[in-house]
Design an enzyme around this catalytic site. Structure first.
Site, PDB file in Angstrom:
ATOM      1  N   LYS A  89       1.416  -1.874  -0.028  1.00  0.00           N
ATOM      2  CA  LYS A  89      -0.044  -0.159   0.198  1.00  0.00           C
ATOM      3  C   LYS A  89       0.913   1.538  -0.069  1.00  0.00           C
ATOM      4  O   LYS A  89       0.324   2.379  -0.494  1.00  0.00           O
ATOM      5  CB  LYS A  89      -0.931  -0.255   1.328  1.00  0.00           C
ATOM      6  CG  LYS A  89      -1.920  -1.292   1.123  1.00  0.00           C
ATOM      7  CD  LYS A  89      -2.684  -1.261   2.535  1.00  0.00           C
ATOM      8  CE  LYS A  89      -4.151  -1.877   2.384  1.00  0.00           C
ATOM      9  NZ  LYS A  89      -5.692  -1.604   3.517  1.00  0.00           N
TER      10      LYS A  89
ATOM     11  N   ASP B  14     -10.732   1.852   2.109  1.00  0.00           N
ATOM     12  CA  ASP B  14     -11.049   1.744   3.548  1.00  0.00           C
ATOM     13  C   ASP B  14     -11.572   2.896   4.170  1.00  0.00           C
ATOM     14  O   ASP B  14     -12.198   2.547   4.793  1.00  0.00           O
ATOM     15  CB  ASP B  14      -9.458   1.669   4.666  1.00  0.00           C
ATOM     16  CG  ASP B  14      -8.877   0.281   3.803  1.00  0.00           C
ATOM     17  OD1 ASP B  14      -9.643  -0.884   3.164  1.00  0.00           O
ATOM     18  OD2 ASP B  14      -7.756  -0.369   3.498  1.00  0.00           O
TER      19      ASP B  14
END
Length: 271
Positions: free
Chosen positions: A64, A100
Site C-alpha cells: 500500500k 478503507d
C-alpha cells in the site's frame, strides 16, 4: 469488458474476487477481477505494465505504500493516511485512493453510529487504524484515544491526522469512557477466536463496539459488547463497502447501501 485486479503479497485467501464477482452480477457491469501476487522487487515492472491491460486495481499488504511513488496523483484522504489501496488508470495517468476510509465511514452510517462530538477509542496502530482515525477525525469526533502496547514508539503521523488524538496504553484505557470503541488489531481473528484485545469491563464503558475483523462474524470482543447490551458491528460491511467504493471510482458511478448488503449477505454464506 474492463479488467480489474488485486496487487499484494500472498493472496490465496482473499475474498476480493468473490466480492467483485457479486458486484458484476448485481449491477450487470461486465468485468473481470484477477489476483496479482507481486514481490516487492517486481513492483516497478508491474506498475508499468498494468495500465496497458487493467482499468484499475486494488492494493493490499504489503504494497500500500510501495505503489505510491509510481502514481501521478494521490487523493487527499490517501495522502493523509499514508497508504493507497485503490488505483485508477486513465489516459492522464495512474491515480491513488484509500477506500478503507470510505468503507469504514459507510459502515458507521449504515449502523447509525454517529461520531460527531463524541469520544472514540481506536485499538491498534497499523494500517487499518490509520484509515479509521482519519475518518473519525474528519467526521468531527471531539476526542480520539489511540490505544497501543507501546505509546512511546507510536507513529507520529497519527497526531497529524487528528489534533484531538492522544496515544495511550491499554492500562490507561481501563478508566476511559466514551461513545465508540473500534478494534483495529488482529486479536480474535480466526483461528485464534478465543481472545479479545480488552476485558469486557472496557466494552461496558462505550455505547458501540466495532470490529474490523469479519471472520468470525462475532468475535469475543463483539460478544463482550453484546453481553453488555451495547451495539456490536463486525467488519464485513466495511470490507464490502471499500470494494464497492473502488468500483465507484473505476466506474465513475454511485451505488446505494442495498447493494453492499446484498453482497455481504451472500458472502456470509461462504465464510
Amino acid at each position: 469488458m474492463d479488467k480489474f485486479g488485486l496487487i499484494g503479497g500472498k493472496l490465496g485467501h482473499s475474498l476480493s474476487p468473490a466480492i467483485h464477482k457479486l458486484f458484476f452480477q448485481y449491477t450487470g457491469k461486465e468485468g473481470t477481477y484477477d489476483l496479482l501476487e507481486t514481490e516487492l522487487d517486481a513492483i516497478p515492472a508491474r506498475m508499468e505494465a498494468l495500465p496497458k491491460e487493467f482499468a484499475g486495481v486494488n492494493v493490499t499488504i504489503p504494497h500500500k505504500l510501495h505503489v505510491m511513488p509510481f502514481l501521478d496523483g494521490i487523493a487527499d484522504e490517501a495522502k493523509a493516511i499514508g497508504a493507497v489501496n485503490t488505483i485508477k488508470f486513465t489516459q492522464q495517468g495512474a491515480f491513488g485512493y484509500n477506500t478503507d476510509y470510505f468503507g469504514f465511514g459507510r459502515m458507521l452510517e449504515y449502523n447509525e453510529i454517529f461520531v460527531k462530538d463524541q469520544v472514540c477509542v481506536v485499538l491498534g496502530s497499523g494500517g487499518a487504524a490509520r484509515a479509521v482515525v482519519k475518518y473519525i477525525s474528519d467526521a468531527g469526533a471531539s476526542k480520539i484515544y489511540l490505544v497501543t502496547r507501546d505509546p512511546e514508539t507510536c507513529d507520529s503521523d497519527f497526531k497529524k491526522m487528528a489534533s484531538c488524538l492522544d496515544v495511550i496504553s491499554y492500562e490507561e484505557l481501563a478508566v476511559i469512557k466514551g461513545y465508540c470503541l473500534v478494534n483495529c488489531t488482529p486479536v480474535g481473528m480466526f483461528p485464534k477466536v478465543d481472545a479479545s484485545p480488552i476485558p469486557a469491563t472496557v466494552n461496558a464503558h462505550f455505547e458501540a463496539s466495532v470490529d474490523a475483523i469479519y471472520n468470525p462474524a462475532e468475535t469475543k470482543f463483539l460478544a463482550q459488547a453484546k453481553a453488555c447490551n451495547k451495539k456490536a458491528v463486525n467488519g464485513l460491511f466495511m470490507l464490502v463497502a471499500q470494494a464497492v467504493a473502488a468500483q465507484e471510482i473505476w466506474q465513475d458511478e454511485k451505488y446505494d447501501s442495498e447493494l453492499i448488503v446484498k453482497i455481504m449477505h451472500d458472502l456470509e454464506q461462504s465464510i
